[in-house]
Design a protein around this motif. Structure first.
Motif, short mmCIF file in Angstrom:
data_model
loop_
_atom_site.label_atom_id
_atom_site.label_comp_id
_atom_site.label_asym_id
_atom_site.label_seq_id
_atom_site.Cartn_x
_atom_site.Cartn_y
_atom_site.Cartn_z
N ILE A 110 30.58 42.73 -21.60
CA ILE A 110 30.72 41.42 -20.88
C ILE A 110 31.38 41.51 -19.45
CG2 ILE A 110 31.90 38.99 -21.27
CD1 ILE A 110 31.47 39.40 -24.33
N GLU A 111 30.55 41.00 -18.57
CA GLU A 111 31.20 41.12 -17.11
C GLU A 111 31.63 42.70 -16.93
OE1 GLU A 111 33.36 37.88 -15.62
OE2 GLU A 111 32.30 36.50 -16.75
N GLY A 112 30.93 43.74 -17.24
CA GLY A 112 31.09 44.92 -17.06
C GLY A 112 32.17 45.71 -17.88
N ILE A 113 32.49 44.79 -18.85
CA ILE A 113 33.77 45.26 -19.78
C ILE A 113 33.04 45.70 -20.97
CG2 ILE A 113 35.91 44.84 -20.73
CD1 ILE A 113 36.18 42.46 -18.64
N ASP A 465 41.86 39.78 -20.01
CA ASP A 465 42.79 38.77 -19.79
C ASP A 465 42.36 37.74 -18.56
OD1 ASP A 465 44.24 39.78 -21.84
OD2 ASP A 465 45.49 41.20 -20.46
N ARG A 466 41.41 38.26 -17.69
CA ARG A 466 41.09 37.34 -16.77
C ARG A 466 39.72 36.68 -16.90
NH1 ARG A 466 43.32 41.76 -13.70
NH2 ARG A 466 41.21 42.75 -12.83
N LEU A 467 39.07 37.14 -17.92
CA LEU A 467 37.75 36.06 -18.42
C LEU A 467 38.12 34.61 -18.78
CD1 LEU A 467 36.19 39.11 -20.67
CD2 LEU A 467 35.59 38.34 -18.27
N ASP A 468 37.22 33.84 -18.44
CA ASP A 468 37.38 32.44 -18.84
C ASP A 468 37.12 32.25 -20.08
OD1 ASP A 468 37.03 29.53 -17.65
OD2 ASP A 468 35.64 29.65 -19.36
N ALA A 469 38.14 31.71 -20.85
CA ALA A 469 38.38 31.59 -22.48
C ALA A 469 37.10 30.85 -22.98
CB ALA A 469 39.55 30.98 -22.88
N GLY A 470 37.10 29.71 -22.38
CA GLY A 470 35.76 28.92 -23.02
C GLY A 470 34.30 29.57 -22.77
N ARG A 471 34.04 30.17 -21.78
CA ARG A 471 32.83 30.67 -21.58
C ARG A 471 32.50 31.84 -22.46
NH1 ARG A 471 32.53 31.02 -15.70
NH2 ARG A 471 32.14 33.10 -15.62
N LEU A 472 33.77 32.70 -22.74
CA LEU A 472 33.80 33.64 -23.38
C LEU A 472 33.40 33.37 -24.95
CD1 LEU A 472 34.19 36.78 -23.89
CD2 LEU A 472 36.60 36.43 -23.96
N LYS A 475 29.91 32.73 -25.33
CA LYS A 475 29.05 33.91 -25.24
C LYS A 475 29.29 34.69 -26.55
CE LYS A 475 27.19 37.57 -23.30
NZ LYS A 475 25.83 37.71 -23.03
N LEU A 476 30.53 34.54 -27.16
CA LEU A 476 30.46 35.46 -28.40
C LEU A 476 29.98 34.74 -29.78
CD1 LEU A 476 34.33 36.39 -28.09
CD2 LEU A 476 32.34 37.99 -27.71
N GLY A 477 29.89 33.29 -29.46
CA GLY A 477 29.12 32.77 -30.55
C GLY A 477 27.65 32.99 -30.32
N GLY A 481 25.22 34.42 -33.38
CA GLY A 481 24.21 33.83 -33.84
C GLY A 481 22.86 34.63 -33.69
N ALA A 482 22.57 35.19 -32.60
CA ALA A 482 21.54 36.17 -32.25
C ALA A 482 21.39 37.25 -33.45
CB ALA A 482 21.55 36.71 -31.04
N VAL A 483 22.51 37.90 -33.69
CA VAL A 483 22.47 38.64 -35.07
C VAL A 483 22.14 38.23 -36.29
CG1 VAL A 483 24.04 40.45 -36.43
CG2 VAL A 483 24.20 40.35 -33.97
N ARG A 484 22.75 37.05 -36.68
CA ARG A 484 22.28 36.32 -37.93
C ARG A 484 20.83 35.92 -37.94
NH1 ARG A 484 27.09 33.39 -37.21
NH2 ARG A 484 25.83 31.62 -36.33
N ASN A 485 20.21 35.36 -36.91
CA ASN A 485 19.01 34.94 -36.81
C ASN A 485 17.84 36.08 -37.11
OD1 ASN A 485 19.56 32.36 -36.28
ND2 ASN A 485 19.38 32.38 -33.99
N ALA A 486 18.34 37.55 -36.43
CA ALA A 486 17.50 38.44 -36.41
C ALA A 486 17.74 38.92 -37.79
CB ALA A 486 18.20 39.71 -35.39
N VAL A 487 18.74 39.00 -38.49
CA VAL A 487 18.73 39.45 -39.93
C VAL A 487 17.82 38.58 -40.77
CG1 VAL A 487 20.34 39.94 -41.71
CG2 VAL A 487 21.16 40.78 -39.44
N ASP A 488 18.12 37.43 -40.70
CA ASP A 488 17.28 36.33 -41.33
C ASP A 488 15.61 36.62 -41.25
OD1 ASP A 488 19.53 35.21 -42.29
OD2 ASP A 488 19.28 33.49 -40.82
N GLY A 489 15.46 36.92 -40.09
CA GLY A 489 14.03 37.13 -39.93
C GLY A 489 13.51 38.50 -40.26
#
Ligand SMILES: Cc1cc2nc3c(=O)[nH]c(=O)nc-3n(C[C@H](O)[C@H](O)[C@H](O)COP(=O)(O)OP(=O)(O)OC[C@H]3O[C@@H](n4cnc5c(N)ncnc54)[C@H](O)[C@@H]3O)c2cc1C
Length: 508
Positions: A110-113, A465-472, A475-477, A481-489
């Motif tokens: 995430i942003e190179g981290i 610690d400098r990442l924007d909390a809301g955007r993060l 992103k994590l959500g 979700g992508a993992v869940r959808n891929a497993v379901d399919g």
């Protein structure tokens, strides 16, 4: 008359041993040396037989099979193989814990981290989301689902790799057919004598029971634990690692496969040692690996047999071993590949990988008589590094435990290899993971075991610690979700095997 080039070339390779190591070597050499005028003869003894275990592999086996011209579907059909997305470790940290070491990544940078740095910081801040929610292979394995990876870089389906679980005897038989079809000469017989060249100390010939003498320029010792050439003929020393890896015995037994068949190997910690479960199409392989100093044979058998998922299909078979490796895996004109070269123990399915590495390294360096000593030095350096790094990774599983039995307490309290202590300290203080070019286990593997066995970082990359909390959070959500959808399919693992790679209705 020989040309100058001919004077030093290898014209006859003799492989001693027809287990997995011998036939993998024969298949590879016959493929890669075709047309170079090299004769290959393999000697095996039905009376001695093969070790007959070794059924769980790492993803690297696929590249090996492809390079040897072996069709994947033929391999699956002929060896009753199932797919493998990783290894599940049960009860290794504390009793009741379970985690999967997957063949794949967690999340994405995430942003190179590095993703785990972000996860560690969020965890310290009270986010209880398991790391596994960011791993497609973990969640697919748990759901007993499987499909091959895709190349769509934006999808979780591009973040993993896979291996096989197969019947070791069928794999050796399959490779034997392939090798003999490519001109390898198979000789059945028992080697009872070896002859060394008086000047060079090289192995010059082997004598079989009955008197036949077999000469060679290069000998590949695939004779299993006995190391008929590397140890008995050349007396190459052994580096003993049993103080770090004290399991020295196993009982192995097959049982009926019970549905559902998960695409993963299971390793369950027991009172002393651990038990494997490897589901194949036609049966399930099981075994208890244990330290004989802590557990009697009777107790070991009882533990194994009372923890089978289906009815046993045979009597348990006992195996003994010593962990470590030869001081030189290539000594004079003998290259030890397979159990003859060393054995670390089967916890992370690394033996077949080491066989494969031994073969490809030998082929990369394929010697002539004159340069053999230099090739051997290079080979030994490469293999030693691989063995050492696998050793550290295996020892980590034992020392990072929080169990109460005497065996586990002693493992926790033993002196670790220095190289391992440094790695764990770097992870705890700052979330750093070992990342080097040589070595089979990459950062996600270390992360899986460290976190799975409750070793968590106390520090992390300050950029998190400098990442924007809301955007993060968004992103994590999205990643979860992508993992869940891929497993379901993803289709059911056994249905995928039965469909033989053909598109399945309802599958993505
Ligand atoms: C308990 C246990 C579990 C394991 N699980 C795994 C696993 O899950 N994954 C993995 O990658 N690896 C595993 N391994 C390791 C794996 O089994 C071996 O790496 C693999 O089977 C290769 O064995 P080999 O060919 O070196 O030896 P063997 O199978 O022992 O073959 C030796 C060959 O040498 C021949 N031979 C020996 N002496 C002579 C002689 N004097 N004359 C003629 N022929 C001779 C024998 O006949 C035989 O053909 C496991 C090992 C053990 C002990």
């Amino acid at each position: 008359m020989d040309t100058i080039e001919d004077q030093g070339s290898i014209k006859r390779v003799v492989i001693l041993g027809g287990g997995t190591a011998g036939w993998m070597t024969a298949a590879a050499l016959s493929h890669r040396l075709a047309g170079r005028g090299v004769e290959i003869e393999l000697i095996e003894s039905d009376a001695i037989g093969i070790v007959g275990v070794g059924e769980a592999t790492l993803p690297h086996i696929r590249a090996f099979n492809t390079a040897m011209g072996i069709d994947e579907q033929a391999l699956i059909d002929r060896t009753q193989a199932t797919f493998k997305l990783g290894i599940q470790f049960v009860d290794w940290g504390r009793p009741g814990d379970a985690y999967i070491h997957p063949f794949g990544a967690y999340g994405e940078p995430i942003e190179g981290i590095d993703f785990h740095q972000v996860w560690a910081a969020r965890r310290a801040g009270g986010d209880v989301t398991p790391l596994d929610d960011y791993s497609y292979p973990v969640r697919a394995a748990e759901a007993c689902r499987f499909q091959r990876p895709t190349s769509d870089a934006g999808s979780p389906l591009s973040t993993f790799s896979y291996a096989f679980q197969f019947d070791a005897s069928l794999y050796a038989a399959f490779l034997r057919e392939v090798s003999c079809g490519r001109g390898v000469v198979r000789t059945e017989g028992k080697v009872v004598e070896h002859h060394l060249d008086a000047e060079t100390g090289h192995v010059a010939a082997l004598t079989l029971e009955g008197g036949r003498c077999i000469e060679g320029d290069l000998f590949v010792d695939c004779s299993g634990f006995r190391g008929r050439l590397i140890a008995q003929a050349l007396d190459t020393g052994f580096e003993d690692w049993s103080h770090w890896l004290p399991c020295d015995s196993a009982f192995a037994v097959p049982c009926q496969t019970v549905a559902p068949v998960g695409p993963y190997t299971r390793a369950t910690a027991r009172q002393a040692g651990w038990q494997w479960r490897i589901p194949l199409q036609h049966r399930t392989g099981n075994g208890l690996v244990f330290p004989s100093a802590y557990l009697s044979d009777e107790a070991a058998q009882r533990t194994l047999m009372s923890n089978l998922e289906g009815p046993a299909l045979a009597e348990p078979r006992r195996l003994s071993f010593r962990t470590g490796r030869r001081r030189r895996l290539w000594d004079r004109n003998v290259v030890a590949i397979g159990l003859s070269g060393g054995f670390l123990e089967p916890l992370e399915s690394t033996s077949i990988y080491l066989i494969q590495l031994g073969i490809t390294t030998l082929l990369d360096l394929f010697p002539d008589q004159a340069g053999m000593a230099d090739d051997a030095r290079e080979y030994n350096a490469i293999m030693a590094l691989e063995f050492d790094r696998i050793r550290d990774f295996l020892v980590l599983h034992y020392v990072a435990n929080q169990r109460d039995e005497p065996f586990w307490r002693e493992m926790r309290e033993m002196a670790w290899p220095d190289s391992l202590s440094a790695k764990v300290e770097a992870f705890v203080s700052r979330g750093l993971l070992p990342d080097y070019d040589v070595g089979v286990f990459h950062p996600p593997s270390w992360l899986a075991v460290l976190i799975g066995q409750n070793i968590v970082p106390r520090g992390w990359d300050p950029r998190v610690d400098r990442l924007d909390a809301g955007r993060l959070s968004a992103k994590l959500g999205g990643l979860r979700g992508a993992v869940r959808n891929a497993v379901d399919g993803t289709p059911d693992h056994m249905s995928f095997i039965r469909a033989k790679g053909r598109p399945m209705r309802g599958a993505v």
